[in-house]
Design a protein around this motif. Structure first.
Motif, mmCIF file in Angstrom:
data_model
loop_
_atom_site.group_PDB
_atom_site.id
_atom_site.type_symbol
_atom_site.label_atom_id
_atom_site.label_comp_id
_atom_site.label_asym_id
_atom_site.label_seq_id
_atom_site.Cartn_x
_atom_site.Cartn_y
_atom_site.Cartn_z
ATOM 1 N N GLU A 21 -3.094 -29.150 -29.481
ATOM 2 C CA GLU A 21 -3.263 -28.050 -28.279
ATOM 3 C C GLU A 21 -3.631 -28.663 -26.985
ATOM 4 N N VAL A 22 -4.505 -29.529 -27.039
ATOM 5 C CA VAL A 22 -5.346 -30.274 -26.146
ATOM 6 C C VAL A 22 -4.054 -31.049 -25.255
ATOM 7 N N VAL A 23 -3.214 -31.913 -25.848
ATOM 8 C CA VAL A 23 -2.660 -32.654 -25.254
ATOM 9 C C VAL A 23 -1.365 -31.859 -24.525
ATOM 10 N N ALA A 24 -1.086 -30.815 -25.182
ATOM 11 C CA ALA A 24 -0.182 -30.041 -24.581
ATOM 12 C C ALA A 24 -0.336 -29.427 -23.562
ATOM 13 N N ASP A 25 -1.633 -28.870 -23.296
ATOM 14 C CA ASP A 25 -2.156 -28.347 -22.184
ATOM 15 C C ASP A 25 -2.398 -29.363 -20.939
ATOM 16 N N LYS A 66 1.099 -29.937 -19.614
ATOM 17 C CA LYS A 66 1.326 -29.163 -18.665
ATOM 18 C C LYS A 66 0.722 -28.915 -17.472
ATOM 19 N N ASN A 67 -0.530 -29.068 -17.401
ATOM 20 C CA ASN A 67 -1.146 -29.307 -16.127
ATOM 21 C C ASN A 67 -0.760 -30.197 -15.281
ATOM 22 N N ALA A 68 -0.656 -31.599 -15.690
ATOM 23 C CA ALA A 68 -0.243 -32.465 -14.917
ATOM 24 C C ALA A 68 1.214 -32.125 -14.477
ATOM 25 N N PHE A 69 2.034 -31.537 -15.094
ATOM 26 C CA PHE A 69 3.416 -31.374 -14.772
ATOM 27 C C PHE A 69 3.446 -30.404 -13.389
ATOM 28 N N LYS A 70 2.520 -29.415 -13.471
ATOM 29 C CA LYS A 70 2.356 -28.233 -12.524
ATOM 30 C C LYS A 70 1.777 -28.943 -11.381
ATOM 31 N N LYS A 73 7.708 -28.342 -8.447
ATOM 32 C CA LYS A 73 7.605 -26.844 -8.276
ATOM 33 C C LYS A 73 8.981 -26.269 -8.513
ATOM 34 N N GLY A 74 8.596 -25.000 -9.106
ATOM 35 C CA GLY A 74 9.831 -24.160 -9.480
ATOM 36 C C GLY A 74 10.610 -24.588 -10.718
ATOM 37 N N ARG A 75 10.394 -25.763 -11.271
ATOM 38 C CA ARG A 75 10.773 -26.020 -12.465
ATOM 39 C C ARG A 75 10.038 -25.931 -13.696
ATOM 40 N N PHE A 76 10.698 -25.949 -14.891
ATOM 41 C CA PHE A 76 10.363 -25.675 -16.135
ATOM 42 C C PHE A 76 10.040 -26.977 -16.901
ATOM 43 N N ILE A 77 8.760 -27.215 -17.665
ATOM 44 C CA ILE A 77 8.513 -28.347 -18.346
ATOM 45 C C ILE A 77 9.118 -28.727 -19.719
ATOM 46 N N ARG A 78 9.829 -29.791 -19.761
ATOM 47 C CA ARG A 78 10.664 -30.302 -21.174
ATOM 48 C C ARG A 78 10.303 -31.643 -21.384
ATOM 49 N N ARG A 91 8.909 -25.497 -27.504
ATOM 50 C CA ARG A 91 8.848 -24.608 -26.334
ATOM 51 C C ARG A 91 7.539 -24.040 -26.187
ATOM 52 N N HIS A 92 6.521 -24.106 -27.157
ATOM 53 C CA HIS A 92 5.336 -23.672 -27.138
ATOM 54 C C HIS A 92 4.078 -24.551 -28.073
ATOM 55 N N PRO A 93 4.267 -25.546 -27.730
ATOM 56 C CA PRO A 93 3.280 -26.705 -28.378
ATOM 57 C C PRO A 93 1.840 -26.407 -28.497
#
Length: 305
Positions: free
Chosen positions: A195-199, A202-206, A212-217, A225-227
């Motif tokens: 959970e911590v690593v996934a968050d 995602k924060n680093a990606f955003k 901007k405007g892209r989805f993380i993968r 899709r929801h780790p």
């Protein structure tokens, strides 16, 4: 000037108020029933079951913070209050419990560490955004605003049920941690790390303007899709496994904790809402559709992306 009466003669506002009151009543009833069941055979404080004290405190804290929040029409302290409730009530249980054993301290640490991490994460998010659009339509309506606080009290009570019931158990000789407890601890650690690593990913990606405007993968998000939700489910399963050896009779209601978390995240407020939001934003995009087709919703894909 339009009337607030539907063609059937029923007041729309009145119907909404009745529905809100019913929802609040059901939430309180569920909380009371779980408190009653989980208290069977447990310790008491001032002649009242210790676990029931915990559930009552979880709801009371929400109401106490709701009052000034409703007056100021702000949701700023909502998420922080939820996290703080886990911490405050768990610490209170550890202090009030008769001779808490190693299992109690481990369960308490699990809940508190998770809540501290969640609280800091959510506080940082609200600090960045300044507001939460989930509350835009309700924070001016005191009754509907109260409903979300009461529901938060129920969320805390059901989520923490396994840990709190085990901590508030009776004064009988406790079971050693044993192999099952170790398995639960390992599962909790795995879930917490995921959970911590996934968050963080995602924060680093955003935070990268190029995304901007892209989805993380990337990272864990290439395997699920929801780790973060998978990690959340995993850690509460771990808590329940640690608690299981000391549950007796009606205390087995404690297993509502992981079941509730799974249903909440996979069927109600987690995955369905985010999937719908993503579909609306990127639906039809070839890369997104391919990502959806090849990436599990929750479970982490073990094979390399």
């Amino acid at each position: 000037m339009t009337s607030d009466i539907t063609p059937g003669g029923t007041s729309t506002a009145g119907s909404k108020n009745r529905a809100t009151i019913i929802t609040i009543a059901i939430a309180l009833l569920i909380g009371a029933l779980v408190a009653l069941a989980g208290s069977q055979g447990g310790a008491e404080l001032a002649g009242f079951p210790l676990y029931a004290w915990a559930v009552a405190a979880a709801f009371l804290i929400q109401v106490l913070v709701y009052l000034p929040s409703a007056a100021a029409k702000t949701e700023r302290f909502f998420d922080l209050t939820g996290s703080a409730t886990f911490i405050v009530v768990t610490i209170g249980l550890l202090i009030a419990a008769p001779a808490p054993d190693a299992r109690s301290w481990i369960l308490g640490a699990m809940v508190i560490l998770w809540a501290l991490r969640l609280g800091s994460f959510l506080f940082a998010r609200i600090h960045r955004s300044g507001s939460d659009d989930r509350f835009d339509d309700i924070k001016g309506d005191k009754l509907r605003f109260l409903r979300v606080w009461i529901m938060q009290g129920l969320w805390v009570s059901l989520t923490a049920a396994a840990a709190w019931i085990a901590i508030a158990g009776g004064t009988a000789e406790r079971e050693p941690i044993g192999w099952l407890g170790i398995v639960g601890i390992v599962i909790w650690v795995a879930g917490f790390v995921i959970e911590v690593v996934a968050d963080l990913q995602k924060n680093a990606f955003k935070a990268d303007p190029a995304n901007k405007g892209r989805f993380i993968r990337t990272g864990l998000w290439s395997r699920s899709r929801h780790p973060n939700y998978f990690g959340e489910i995993l850690l509460w399963v771990g808590v329940a496994i640690v608690a299981v050896p000391v549950l007796v009779g009606w205390q087995w209601i404690a297993l509502i904790s992981p079941v509730f978390v799974v249903l909440l995240l996979s069927k109600v407020s987690g995955v369905p809402l985010l999937e719908a939001k993503a579909d609306k934003k990127w639906g039809g995009d070839a890369d997104y559709e391919e990502y959806k087709a090849k990436t599990p919703v929750l479970l982490l894909k073990l094979t390399r992306p």
